[in-house]
Design an enzyme around this catalytic site. Structure first.
Site, PDB file in Angstrom:
ATOM      1  N   ARG A   1      29.418 -27.030  27.858  1.00 24.34           N
ATOM      2  CA  ARG A   1      29.912 -27.440  29.165  1.00 24.34           C
ATOM      3  C   ARG A   1      31.338 -27.973  29.053  1.00 24.34           C
ATOM      4  NH1 ARG A   1      29.868 -27.025  34.703  1.00 24.34           N
ATOM      5  NH2 ARG A   1      30.126 -29.063  35.703  1.00 24.34           N
TER       6      ARG A   1
ATOM      7  N   GLU B   1      -2.722 -44.104  26.204  1.00 22.64           N
ATOM      8  CA  GLU B   1      -3.207 -44.579  24.900  1.00 22.64           C
ATOM      9  C   GLU B   1      -2.665 -45.975  24.557  1.00 22.64           C
ATOM     10  OE1 GLU B   1      -4.019 -42.089  21.650  1.00 22.64           O
ATOM     11  OE2 GLU B   1      -3.829 -40.248  22.804  1.00 22.64           O
TER      12      GLU B   1
ATOM     13  N   ILE C   1      23.730 -36.722  30.973  1.00 17.18           N
ATOM     14  CA  ILE C   1      24.701 -35.850  30.314  1.00 17.18           C
ATOM     15  C   ILE C   1      24.742 -34.478  30.982  1.00 17.18           C
ATOM     16  CG2 ILE C   1      25.128 -34.562  28.161  1.00 17.18           C
ATOM     17  CD1 ILE C   1      24.078 -37.113  26.695  1.00 17.18           C
TER      18      ILE C   1
ATOM     19  N   GLY D   1     -13.791 -39.629  27.138  1.00 16.99           N
ATOM     20  CA  GLY D   1     -14.042 -40.276  28.426  1.00 16.99           C
ATOM     21  C   GLY D   1     -14.100 -41.781  28.315  1.00 16.99           C
ATOM     22  N   LEU D   2     -12.964 -42.424  28.353  1.00 21.75           N
ATOM     23  CA  LEU D   2     -12.878 -43.874  28.225  1.00 21.75           C
ATOM     24  C   LEU D   2     -12.443 -44.545  29.525  1.00 21.75           C
ATOM     25  CD1 LEU D   2     -12.906 -46.443  26.416  1.00 21.75           C
ATOM     26  CD2 LEU D   2     -10.523 -45.923  25.847  1.00 21.75           C
TER      27      LEU D   2
ATOM     28  N   ALA E   1     -11.092 -49.783  34.755  1.00 17.18           N
ATOM     29  CA  ALA E   1     -11.067 -50.137  33.336  1.00 17.18           C
ATOM     30  C   ALA E   1     -10.087 -49.228  32.608  1.00 17.18           C
ATOM     31  CB  ALA E   1     -12.458 -50.018  32.717  1.00 17.18           C
TER      32      ALA E   1
ATOM     33  N   GLY F   1      24.211 -32.608  37.347  1.00 11.81           N
ATOM     34  CA  GLY F   1      23.364 -31.985  38.358  1.00 11.81           C
ATOM     35  C   GLY F   1      22.341 -31.044  37.771  1.00 11.81           C
TER      36      GLY F   1
END
Length: 387
Positions: free
Chosen positions: A276, A371, A345, A129-130, A135, A348
């Site tokens: 493909r 991080e 590449i 929990g930072l 902050a 769709g």
């Protein structure tokens, strides 16, 4: 491990670990990745499988329920998982380097004996929990407070973007909080262990994210949360400095995850380019496609070498802050660049969420933010260079 940079060959135990995790990723993680991503569900069955393999205990001593390995072993596992599903990989990374590692690095013996066996087994998770609403990169802007009164810490404040903080197996959150004022008026920031069953602790509803949809991420609220004095983790007032050390290490792990993502995009693109056909032949026969994939492979290779180098320095006890930031910078950008090229590449099909490259395209952006943002890494590298 450091011999790899000279010989190009990993020791057998590392190779076997990577192969074992790669097989797990292919047979267990990949078949359910798209479903968990689409449904935004936490993959408890996959996490249980990783726990059974001992992955959550890789870098910890056997006396605390670990596997007796090292941080590089964790990185290899993260790379293999990252090729297939970044949500699963970040669950392991956060559970180990952000959840359990602070207790191992800075906890007293009683704290280690109480919490590490649970966390190294993978049966329980801990969170870090930072970050707060005001902050993020400026962690020194912490506003969450912990006041000491009658043998207890009373915690009030909010955290956000906290990974592994609201699962059914989350048992602990390590919290940074302002515990006083130092000489000169600077905040005294300490770290405190908060079991998730503590009254006043709330994991708010999960975020609706762009990517990492199978990873558990919540804002947290602390409203007069009371924990005993002995829940202080490490020396009072050293919380910020200690967490910076944890972040330095974590950047190597995130780099490994990023390399996995970058390589996964290469592998999927090679497979697709061979299958493909357009204008009567596989698209991989076209130089434009072949050269694009060649650049993707080069990015992944350079990024992998960077995190191997940073890990080697860390394990040898040498300074590694700059190399960790370089690895994190290069690998996160490689993941994002490769995801973009892989999507192109695939055409769709690359825009369809059931394809792995589409998930990598959505997932990889956070690698340039979490991080330590790209900008923070550039700042740290420049500072370490003497600027």
């Amino acid at each position: 491990m450091s011999d790899y940079l000279a010989t190009g060959a990993l020791p057998d135990e590392y190779q076997q670990l990577a192969k074992t995790v790669a097989d797990f990723a292919k047979t267990v993680v990949a078949p359910v990745a798209a479903e968990h991503d689409a449904n935004h569900t936490f993959p408890y069955e996959v996490v249980a499988g990783m726990a059974d393999m001992g992955l959550f205990g890789l870098p910890f001593p056997e006396e605390y329920g670990g596997m007796g390995g090292d941080y590089f072993a964790l990185c290899l596992a993260l790379e293999e998982l990252g090729k297939v599903d970044q949500s699963v990989a970040i669950t392991l990374e956060a559970g180990v380097s952000l959840g359990a590692m602070p207790i191992y690095r800075f906890g007293n013996e009683a704290q280690k004996e109480e919490w590490l066996p649970q966390l190294t087994s993978g049966k329980s998770l801990a969170a870090f929990g930072l970050t707060e609403p005001g902050a993020g990169s400026d962690a020194g802007g912490t506003k969450t407070t912990a006041k000491f009164d009658s043998g207890e810490w009373i915690i009030n404040g909010n955290k956000q973007f906290i990974t592994n903080s609201g699962t059914d197996i989350t048992k602990l959150v390590t919290v940074t909080a302002v515990t006083g004022v130092k000489d000169g008026g600077k905040k005294e920031i300490s770290t405190i262990l908060v079991p998730t069953t503590t009254p006043g602790f709330t994991a708010e509803p999960a975020y609706n994210k762009v990517g990492w949809n199978a990873s558990d991420t919540h804002p947290l609220t602390f409203a007069d949360v009371r924990v005993p004095e002995e829940n202080l983790l490490g020396e009072r007032g050293r919380g910020y400095a200690n967490f910076l050390r944890i972040l330095d290490e974590g950047r190597i792990a995130i780099s490994a995850l990023s390399v996995g993502a970058a390589q996964g995009c290469v592998d999927e693109s090679i497979k697709y380019a061979k299958e493909r056909e357009a204008f009567g032949r596989p698209i991989g026969h076209n130089q434009a496609i072949a050269f694009k994939i060649a650049r993707m492979e080069a990015r992944a290779h350079v990024a992998r070498t960077a995190y191997y180098d940073a890990a080697a320095l860390m394990l040898s006890g040498k300074p590694f802050k700059k190399q960790a930031s370089i690895a994190k910078l290069i690998s996160s950008e490689a993941a994002m660049d490769n995801a973009r090229d892989a999507t192109q590449i695939h055409g769709g099909y690359g825009f369809m969420n059931e394809y792995a490259v589409a998930r990598h395209y959505r997932d990889s952006k956070i690698l340039e933010i979490g991080e330590g943002t790209t900008e923070v890494q550039l700042m740290l590298i420049a500072r370490e260079a003497g600027l």
